[in-house]
Design an enzyme around this catalytic site. Structure first.
Site, PDB file in Angstrom:
ATOM      1  N   PRO A   1     -10.494 -17.869 -55.153  1.00 39.21           N
ATOM      2  CG  PRO A   1      -9.800 -19.248 -56.896  1.00 39.21           C
ATOM      3  CD  PRO A   1     -10.961 -18.465 -56.399  1.00 39.21           C
ATOM      4  CD  GLU A   2      -7.922 -12.833 -52.492  1.00 34.48           C
ATOM      5  OE1 GLU A   2      -6.971 -12.336 -51.859  1.00 34.48           O
ATOM      6  OE2 GLU A   2      -9.047 -12.325 -52.508  1.00 34.48           O
TER       7      GLU A   2
ATOM      8  CE  LYS B   1      -4.421 -13.497 -56.514  1.00 32.30           C
ATOM      9  NZ  LYS B   1      -5.137 -12.374 -57.131  1.00 32.30           N
TER      10      LYS B   1
ATOM     11  CG  HIS C   1     -20.142 -25.095 -64.376  1.00 29.59           C
ATOM     12  ND1 HIS C   1     -20.769 -24.538 -65.463  1.00 29.59           N
ATOM     13  CD2 HIS C   1     -20.936 -24.825 -63.309  1.00 29.59           C
ATOM     14  CE1 HIS C   1     -21.887 -23.940 -65.067  1.00 29.59           C
ATOM     15  NE2 HIS C   1     -22.010 -24.107 -63.757  1.00 29.59           N
TER      16      HIS C   1
ATOM     17  NE  ARG D   1     -18.079 -16.536 -61.263  1.00 29.12           N
ATOM     18  CZ  ARG D   1     -18.097 -15.805 -60.163  1.00 29.12           C
ATOM     19  NH1 ARG D   1     -18.021 -14.504 -60.248  1.00 29.12           N
ATOM     20  NH2 ARG D   1     -18.157 -16.368 -58.989  1.00 29.12           N
TER      21      ARG D   1
ATOM     22  NE  ARG E   1       5.187  -0.354 -59.572  1.00 28.30           N
ATOM     23  CZ  ARG E   1       4.391  -1.357 -59.883  1.00 28.30           C
ATOM     24  NH1 ARG E   1       3.099  -1.227 -59.737  1.00 28.30           N
ATOM     25  NH2 ARG E   1       4.884  -2.487 -60.321  1.00 28.30           N
TER      26      ARG E   1
ATOM     27  NE  ARG F   1     -11.601  -6.442 -59.804  1.00 27.79           N
ATOM     28  CZ  ARG F   1     -11.664  -6.259 -61.098  1.00 27.79           C
ATOM     29  NH1 ARG F   1     -12.131  -5.128 -61.568  1.00 27.79           N
ATOM     30  NH2 ARG F   1     -11.286  -7.187 -61.942  1.00 27.79           N
TER      31      ARG F   1
END
Length: 299
Positions: free
Chosen positions: A2-3, A61, A101, A121, A164, A274
DNA sequence: CAATTGACCTGTGTGC
DNA sequence: TGCACACAGGTCAATT
């Protein structure tokens, strides 16, 4: 995973199915589901039992629903939810069998469909947080707005991004800079902007940042439109069960498949333990950065 | 202070 | 068949 678009779909489902209903009972089946609620599971239950859920809000989110007393008086707190990687909020008939779950269950005083938090999870979680009215709970103060938010400040984002000293994909995933973007939509946005995720943020031009934002907006907006149409109104569901992802994604998970712009095979690269997916032709890696060499001082 | 890394989780798939 | 391990990755605490 889910984003933002998936979470927004869930928010709409909550708004329709949970808002305005009085909670009769709460059950917590797994301590990790409420680990952010430092006073413990019993306290979490007490805070919600007998109270009414308000309008569903989203920041990045995160989701939150203000909680009020049954007479409408503000309770100065909110139920905050994050789905993590595998979390679902389901609205189901009480007689529906428990999910494997199932982590928490909310029954309502009207005896209708119950709200269930299911999370394989256990990266997701629920917490009751103090907050005023519909305002942003303190816990979410560090989460930046997203580019679909009407209050999103594009020039401020552009300036902050270029201040940044990091790689652009890292910056996209930084929720304090931009809310709602995860690994999947970061890769899709970069592909749309024809930028490699390793590009240094401080070297991005204004047009490149503008293209990136357009990419983010486009991919989030289109995903939301598709997620919305595939949304079964009885299910406050996420996780790509509907499969609308795969037809939609240009690079994520598309290793070795041809880029739909140029036909070059999409590559997968390791990134922060990732994966990153990109087109090596449309999104060339930046040249190795030259270290700033101090000017030679004549002796 | 900013940037980066590791820990937290478990079902699924793969290789030996 | 059984076992070990890689992978999926959002968030936050800890470290550099």
């Amino acid at each position: 995973m889910p984003e933002l678009p998936e979470v927004e779909v869930v928010r709409r489902g909550l708004e329709r199915w949970a808002t305005g209903r009085r909670i009769e009972s709460v059950q917590v089946f797994h301590p990790r589901a409420v680990r952010r609620h430092l006073e413990g599971a019993d306290h979490f239950v007490t805070e919600l039992t007998g109270r009414v859920l308000g309008a569903a809000h989203r920041r990045g989110k995160y989701l939150w629903l203000p909680v009020t007393e049954p007479d409408g008086a503000p309770a100065d707190r909110a139920l905050v939810a994050h789905l993590g990687m595998s979390g679902q909020l389901l609205v189901e008939l009480p007689e529906a069998p428990d999910e494997v779950h199932l982590r928490a269950r909310f029954r309502f005083a009207d005896g209708g469909r119950e709200l269930r938090f299911v999370d394989q999870r256990t990266f997701g979680g629920l917490v009751v947080e103090t907050s005023e009215g519909d305002g942003l709970p303190d816990r979410l103060a560090h989460i930046a707005t997203d580019p679909l938010d009407p209050t999103f400040d594009e020039s401020a984002f552009s300036a902050a991004l270029r201040r940044r000293h990091t790689e652009v994909k890292r910056a996209l995933l930084d929720q304090t800079l931009l809310g709602g973007v995860g690994n999947i939509y970061a890769d899709e946005s970069l592909w749309r902007a024809r930028l490699h995720g390793s590009r240094p943020t401080d070297a991005l031009t204004r047009p490149q940042v503008a293209a990136l934002l357009e990419g983010v907006r486009g991919v989030l907006g289109e995903a939301l439109a598709q997620g919305g149409t595939s949304f079964d109104s009885l299910y406050v569901d996420v996780n790509g069960q509907s499969g609308y992802f795969s037809r939609f994604l240009a690079v994520y998970g598309q290793e070795d498949r041809p880029c739909r712009r140029c036909g070059t095979a999409i590559v997968r690269e390791s990134f922060m333990n990732r994966s990153s997916y990109s087109c090596p032709s449309c999104q060339p890696r930046p040249r190795a950065r030259r270290r700033a060499v101090p000017a030679r001082v004549p002796s």
